[in-house]
Design a protein around this motif. Structure first.
Motif, PDB file in Angstrom:
ATOM      1  N   ALA A  17       0.831  -1.202   0.000  1.00 18.38           N
ATOM      2  CA  ALA A  17       0.000   0.000   0.000  1.00 18.38           C
ATOM      3  C   ALA A  17       0.862   1.247   0.000  1.00 18.38           C
ATOM      4  O   ALA A  17       1.903   1.308   0.669  1.00 18.38           O
ATOM      5  CB  ALA A  17      -0.924   0.007   1.215  1.00 18.38           C
ATOM      6  N   ILE A  18       0.420   2.237  -0.755  1.00 13.52           N
ATOM      7  CA  ILE A  18       1.041   3.564  -0.768  1.00 13.52           C
ATOM      8  C   ILE A  18      -0.035   4.555  -0.369  1.00 13.52           C
ATOM      9  O   ILE A  18      -1.126   4.574  -0.954  1.00 13.52           O
ATOM     10  CB  ILE A  18       1.586   3.917  -2.163  1.00 13.52           C
ATOM     11  N   VAL A  19       0.255   5.363   0.633  1.00 12.62           N
ATOM     12  CA  VAL A  19      -0.683   6.388   1.084  1.00 12.62           C
ATOM     13  C   VAL A  19      -0.111   7.734   0.683  1.00 12.62           C
ATOM     14  O   VAL A  19       1.001   8.100   1.093  1.00 12.62           O
ATOM     15  CB  VAL A  19      -0.896   6.325   2.605  1.00 12.62           C
ATOM     16  N   THR A  20      -0.847   8.464  -0.134  1.00  9.20           N
ATOM     17  CA  THR A  20      -0.381   9.770  -0.597  1.00  9.20           C
ATOM     18  C   THR A  20      -1.074  10.880   0.170  1.00  9.20           C
ATOM     19  O   THR A  20      -2.288  10.826   0.400  1.00  9.20           O
ATOM     20  CB  THR A  20      -0.622   9.951  -2.103  1.00  9.20           C
ATOM     21  N   ARG A  21      -0.294  11.865   0.555  1.00  2.00           N
ATOM     22  CA  ARG A  21      -0.846  13.043   1.231  1.00  2.00           C
ATOM     23  C   ARG A  21      -1.178  14.142   0.237  1.00  2.00           C
ATOM     24  O   ARG A  21      -1.730  15.167   0.605  1.00  2.00           O
ATOM     25  CB  ARG A  21       0.143  13.566   2.270  1.00  2.00           C
ATOM     26  N   GLY A  22      -0.779  13.955  -1.031  1.00  4.37           N
ATOM     27  CA  GLY A  22      -1.075  14.962  -2.041  1.00  4.37           C
ATOM     28  C   GLY A  22      -0.202  16.189  -1.975  1.00  4.37           C
ATOM     29  O   GLY A  22      -0.489  17.203  -2.631  1.00  4.37           O
ATOM     30  N   ASP A  23       0.875  16.141  -1.197  1.00  2.00           N
ATOM     31  CA  ASP A  23       1.749  17.302  -1.056  1.00  2.00           C
ATOM     32  C   ASP A  23       3.200  16.975  -1.390  1.00  2.00           C
ATOM     33  O   ASP A  23       4.117  17.708  -0.998  1.00  2.00           O
ATOM     34  CB  ASP A  23       1.664  17.844   0.377  1.00  2.00           C
ATOM     35  N   GLY A  24       3.413  15.869  -2.110  1.00  2.00           N
ATOM     36  CA  GLY A  24       4.780  15.482  -2.448  1.00  2.00           C
ATOM     37  C   GLY A  24       5.410  14.541  -1.455  1.00  2.00           C
ATOM     38  O   GLY A  24       6.594  14.223  -1.572  1.00  2.00           O
ATOM     39  N   THR A  25       4.643  14.076  -0.454  1.00  2.00           N
ATOM     40  CA  THR A  25       5.154  13.089   0.488  1.00  2.00           C
ATOM     41  C   THR A  25       4.234  11.864   0.468  1.00  2.00           C
ATOM     42  O   THR A  25       3.036  11.978   0.215  1.00  2.00           O
ATOM     43  CB  THR A  25       5.248  13.632   1.925  1.00  2.00           C
ATOM     44  N   ILE A  26       4.800  10.704   0.739  1.00  2.00           N
ATOM     45  CA  ILE A  26       4.045   9.459   0.724  1.00  2.00           C
ATOM     46  C   ILE A  26       4.459   8.567   1.883  1.00  2.00           C
ATOM     47  O   ILE A  26       5.583   8.649   2.386  1.00  2.00           O
ATOM     48  CB  ILE A  26       4.226   8.682  -0.603  1.00  2.00           C
ATOM     49  N   PHE A  27       3.530   7.690   2.285  1.00  3.12           N
ATOM     50  CA  PHE A  27       3.814   6.576   3.168  1.00  3.12           C
ATOM     51  C   PHE A  27       3.751   5.307   2.332  1.00  3.12           C
ATOM     52  O   PHE A  27       2.846   5.147   1.499  1.00  3.12           O
ATOM     53  CB  PHE A  27       2.770   6.466   4.287  1.00  3.12           C
ATOM     54  N   ALA A  28       4.687   4.398   2.521  1.00  7.17           N
ATOM     55  CA  ALA A  28       4.623   3.076   1.911  1.00  7.17           C
ATOM     56  C   ALA A  28       4.497   2.067   3.040  1.00  7.17           C
ATOM     57  O   ALA A  28       5.265   2.105   4.016  1.00  7.17           O
ATOM     58  CB  ALA A  28       5.862   2.796   1.076  1.00  7.17           C
ATOM     59  N   ILE A  29       3.510   1.168   2.931  1.00  4.27           N
ATOM     60  CA  ILE A  29       3.139   0.313   4.051  1.00  4.27           C
ATOM     61  C   ILE A  29       3.035  -1.132   3.575  1.00  4.27           C
ATOM     62  O   ILE A  29       2.356  -1.416   2.581  1.00  4.27           O
ATOM     63  CB  ILE A  29       1.790   0.772   4.652  1.00  4.27           C
ATOM     64  N   GLY A  30       3.724  -2.037   4.263  1.00  6.09           N
ATOM     65  CA  GLY A  30       3.689  -3.441   3.889  1.00  6.09           C
ATOM     66  C   GLY A  30       3.640  -4.342   5.100  1.00  6.09           C
ATOM     67  O   GLY A  30       4.443  -4.205   6.031  1.00  6.09           O
TER      68      GLY A  30
END
Length: 402
Positions: free
Chosen positions: A208-221
């Protein structure tokens, strides 16, 4: 050839898989690793059919079974999914590569566990604390040169020593390391039943990739092994030096590929784990309660900074008694989770090539050249696609044919 000896610089996943495959084929080898042992570096690795089948080819049966049993349980959907911070699905896409089916498909592993499995049984050929800084090669042999002034002789030198490979730097001096500018952090949160109960269902898909829409992301596994690691080791490889690992969720956070840093971005290289944990809590503020809880549960002792770099794609080169595999020749951003799988693919392919040469079925340089040509054709397209700034934010699976 009456005798054949392969010298491998680098005891990472690719180098160890190569050593296991060579030993299985009856080919003499030695592995030289600069670290003092198998260290903790990163956490969960996505596995696909290319990497998994390479392990099947190279590992003895019990260790391959151990890899399968310590792999992540089969997820609900073997897909990559992008979410917004409220856990609403933006897109899904299949993982790159051939279909990954079967009763126990290749899923994900704990990186250090896989390295420990790959090192099992190699005590007599695996040399820690030996750093190759270059090589010498001629028509009759090749040898790595070590930082203490010593060397070791053999027939082939393999650079499996990562993105900053001294072997590659000498062999292909015009190939440079590219800094993406992406900065971030790795961490894990223990996967307990109460955490699993509140996490969004999509986090239990392949990745899973969670995007904040501001150029930063979380990647979760998620990493939840099919069988407890200590139990599987006791059954399949008793006495092996493989540590027990409890289920966890890998959480990474940082700047996106090609994005400008945000003003509130933490200093990943210099901030303390406590400061980084506070920063990512702020970044997840107001998100889905399960995402907030996941970030709150991060074990601060596991937080480590990361910087994403990759290699330029090399032009074709003339084959010699020195060759390369894995990140030493095609380090790539993690956009498609293909780096480790490509290194394992290389290892299995190089075993086949060197076995052809050792058995006299092909001249050595022809065998090595064939391995390198196919690697450029099969892996370099993935390498190029992974470096595309749109790779993370698109549900498009690139056409890698040709």
């Amino acid at each position: 050839m009456t005798s054949f000896h392969v010298l491998i610089s680098g005891g990472g996943i690719g180098g160890l898989c190569l050593a296991q495959g060579l030993r299985k084929a009856g080919i003499s080898c030695a592995v030289y690793e600069s670290a003092p042992g198998i260290v903790n570096a990163g956490y969960r690795l996505h596995m696909n059919v290319l990497g998994g089948e390479a392990l099947r080819q190279c590992l003895p049966e019990n260790l391959y079974e151990l890899y399968l049993q310590t792999s992540r349980r089969t997820p609900k959907r073997e897909m990559s999914v992008m979410l917004d911070t409220q856990a609403r699905e933006i897109w899904t896409r299949p993982h790159i590569g051939p279909p990954n089916d079967g009763e126990r498909p290749h899923t994900a592993v704990n990186r250090r566990t896989l390295r420990q499995i790959l090192a099992t049984g190699l005590d007599d050929v695996l040399h820690f604390g030996r750093t190759a800084v270059g090589y010498e090669a001629g028509p009759d042999g090749a040898r790595p040169l070590f930082d203490d002034g010593s060397s070791a002789g053999g027939d082939v030198v393999v650079g499996a020593d990562g993105i900053h490979s001294p072997i590659r730097s000498q062999l292909l001096p015009d190939v440079h390391v590219i800094d993406t500018g992406m900065r971030g952090m790795w961490s894990i949160a223990p996967l307990t039943e109460d955490l699993a109960d509140v996490m969004p269902d999509a986090l239990f898909d392949g990745f899973a990739i969670v995007t904040r829409g501001d150029g930063t992301i979380f990647a979760i596994g998620v990493y939840d092994p099919r069988r407890p690691i200590s139990e599987a080791v006791a059954d399949l490889a008793p006495g092996a030096g493989i540590d027990h690992v409890e289920p966890y969720v890998m959480v990474t956070y940082g700047s996106d590929l090609g994005a400008d840093p945000t003003p509130d971005m933490p200093d990943f290289a210099h901030d303390s784990p406590e400061e980084l944990h506070a920063a990512i809590r702020r970044a997840m503020r107001g998100a889905h309660p399960g995402l907030v809880e996941l970030v709150d549960r991060i074990d601060e002792s596991t937080i480590a900074p990361s910087a994403i770099r990759y290699l330029e794609v090399a032009d074709a080169w003339r084959p010699s008694r020195v060759t390369l595999l894995g990140d030493a020749i095609h380090a790539m951003p993690p956009s498609f989770g293909a780096g480790a799988n490509s290194a394992l693919r290389d290892a299995a392919a190089l075993v086949r090539a060197l076995d052809d040469a050792a058995q006299g079925r092909r001249p050595l340089l022809e065998a090595i050249g064939g391995y390198e040509e196919r690697m450029r054709a099969e892996v370099f397209p993935i390498m190029r696609a992974s470096a595309d700034p749109d790779a993370v934010h698109s549900d498009h699976v690139p056409d890698l044919a040709g």
